[in-house]
Design a protein around this motif. Structure first.
Motif, PDB file in Angstrom:
ATOM      1  N   ASP A 161     -10.715  63.640  34.791  1.00 11.48           N
ATOM      2  CA  ASP A 161     -11.432  62.422  35.184  1.00 11.48           C
ATOM      3  C   ASP A 161     -10.551  61.177  35.151  1.00 11.48           C
ATOM      4  O   ASP A 161     -10.695  60.284  35.996  1.00 11.48           O
ATOM      5  CB  ASP A 161     -12.646  62.217  34.274  1.00 11.48           C
ATOM      6  CG  ASP A 161     -13.723  63.273  34.473  1.00 11.48           C
ATOM      7  OD1 ASP A 161     -13.671  63.972  35.506  1.00 11.48           O
ATOM      8  OD2 ASP A 161     -14.604  63.386  33.592  1.00 11.48           O
ATOM      9  N   GLU A 162      -9.660  61.089  34.158  1.00 16.12           N
ATOM     10  CA  GLU A 162      -8.831  59.897  34.046  1.00 16.12           C
ATOM     11  C   GLU A 162      -7.925  59.716  35.252  1.00 16.12           C
ATOM     12  O   GLU A 162      -7.819  58.616  35.807  1.00 16.12           O
ATOM     13  CB  GLU A 162      -7.987  59.976  32.761  1.00 16.12           C
ATOM     14  CG  GLU A 162      -7.127  58.743  32.523  1.00 16.12           C
ATOM     15  CD  GLU A 162      -6.342  58.819  31.225  1.00 16.12           C
ATOM     16  OE1 GLU A 162      -5.439  57.971  31.050  1.00 16.12           O
ATOM     17  OE2 GLU A 162      -6.626  59.705  30.396  1.00 16.12           O
ATOM     18  N   ARG A 163      -7.294  60.796  35.682  1.00 15.51           N
ATOM     19  CA  ARG A 163      -6.410  60.703  36.838  1.00 15.51           C
ATOM     20  C   ARG A 163      -7.189  60.546  38.139  1.00 15.51           C
ATOM     21  O   ARG A 163      -6.722  59.891  39.076  1.00 15.51           O
ATOM     22  CB  ARG A 163      -5.503  61.924  36.901  1.00 15.51           C
ATOM     23  CG  ARG A 163      -4.456  61.967  35.812  1.00 15.51           C
ATOM     24  CD  ARG A 163      -3.565  60.727  35.797  1.00 15.51           C
ATOM     25  NE  ARG A 163      -2.658  60.661  36.927  1.00 15.51           N
ATOM     26  CZ  ARG A 163      -1.790  59.672  37.137  1.00 15.51           C
ATOM     27  NH1 ARG A 163      -1.724  58.641  36.299  1.00 15.51           N
ATOM     28  NH2 ARG A 163      -0.997  59.689  38.183  1.00 15.51           N
ATOM     29  N   ALA A 176      -9.933  58.844  38.375  1.00 13.51           N
ATOM     30  CA  ALA A 176     -10.273  57.426  38.372  1.00 13.51           C
ATOM     31  C   ALA A 176      -9.071  56.593  38.822  1.00 13.51           C
ATOM     32  O   ALA A 176      -9.220  55.607  39.567  1.00 13.51           O
ATOM     33  CB  ALA A 176     -10.738  56.993  36.985  1.00 13.51           C
ATOM     34  N   PHE A 177      -7.871  56.977  38.368  1.00 14.89           N
ATOM     35  CA  PHE A 177      -6.664  56.278  38.797  1.00 14.89           C
ATOM     36  C   PHE A 177      -6.458  56.445  40.303  1.00 14.89           C
ATOM     37  O   PHE A 177      -6.073  55.494  41.000  1.00 14.89           O
ATOM     38  CB  PHE A 177      -5.455  56.812  38.027  1.00 14.89           C
ATOM     39  CG  PHE A 177      -4.147  56.204  38.442  1.00 14.89           C
ATOM     40  CD1 PHE A 177      -3.892  54.861  38.228  1.00 14.89           C
ATOM     41  CD2 PHE A 177      -3.170  56.988  39.039  1.00 14.89           C
ATOM     42  CE1 PHE A 177      -2.671  54.292  38.608  1.00 14.89           C
ATOM     43  CE2 PHE A 177      -1.957  56.428  39.428  1.00 14.89           C
ATOM     44  CZ  PHE A 177      -1.704  55.082  39.205  1.00 14.89           C
TER      45      PHE A 177
END
Length: 256
Positions: free
Chosen positions: A117-119, A121-122
């Motif tokens: 999810d973090e990447r 979002a990036f």
């Protein structure tokens, strides 16, 4: 003019599989590489400065041995640019641009969101940030060829397993909608789809299972061009064999 885009998935790995021998015979004028996965000081061997080319690298500085882009050019550029002004993107080694008169050739490695999810979002943040830059390029009057691994398929024709990947990074509806806006609204041209409107070819295959053998692939490597270059498109080819990486080189010939 022949331009090649190729995600090497490690330039030293691709070299060990014969990439530079192939390149010497391919008659390219400009070669755009992505995912070099090396710092330039690790590429001291003359192999990584191919004969007959001017060589330019932009390494990742935030994480060594990660990402990285390069351009090899038969003609010396007037200018080489390596930053777009946002450190989060630039320091991952995702952009290099060579300028020749009114022509810009860009090697770009767009983020993947497949690791979580973090990447992802990036990746969406990058989409929002870079869209105005692309708009400015369109309005500049320059001719642009944006080569690279965009990590997004556009249509059903660009992925073997369409239905089962609708929740997979790279085939998410919101990602594909962004390409819709670039190609259908803003005027950028997908060189491959312009030349081969009905073809179903791929540039990347997962290393899992028998994806390559069964041609279960994705077309995520592009040469995206300004409308001014559409009439100069002559031919294109995805060079599936020989295999140097999990990606295939994508070549486009342009009228000069």
């Amino acid at each position: 003019m022949r331009i090649v885009s190729f995600n090497a998935n490690g330039i030293r790995s691709a070299a060990s599989k014969g990439f530079y021998d192939w390149l010497a015979k391919h008659k390219a004028d400009v070669v755009c590489l992505q995912e070099t996965k090396a710092q330039e000081h690790q590429l001291g061997d003359a192999l990584f400065r191919p004969k007959g080319f001017h060589s330019y690298y932009r390494d990742a500085t935030s994480k060594k041995g990660y990402s990285g882009v390069a351009i090899y050019s038969k003609k010396e550029p007037d200018q080489v640019l390596t930053a777009l002004g946002w450190p989060d993107f630039d320091e991952e080694g995702r952009y290099i641009e060579a300028r020749y008169g009114n022509l810009s050739v860009v090697s770009m490695y767009f983020p993947s969101g497949s690791s979580g999810d973090e990447r992802q979002a990036f990746k969406f943040k990058c989409i929002d940030w870079i869209t105005p830059i692309f708009d400015a390029w369109l309005k500049s009057g320059r001719d642009y060829v944006i080569c690279g691994d965009w990590n997004i398929v556009h249509t059903r024709k660009d992925i073997r397993n369409w239905s089962s990947n609708q929740k997979t990074s790279g085939c998410l509806p919101a990602e594909r909608a962004w390409l819709d806006t670039l190609f259908l609204e803003r005027g950028w041209v997908d060189s491959y789809r312009s030349l081969k409107p009905e073809a179903e070819d791929y540039t990347w295959w997962s290393n899992r299972g028998q994806a390559y053998a069964n041609n279960v692939g994705w077309r995520i490597d592009y040469q995206v061009i300004t409308p001014s270059l559409r009439e100069r498109l002559k031919s294109c080819e995805i060079l599936r064999d020989p295999r140097f990486s999990d990606h295939a080189p994508y070549t486009v010939d342009y009228a000069t």
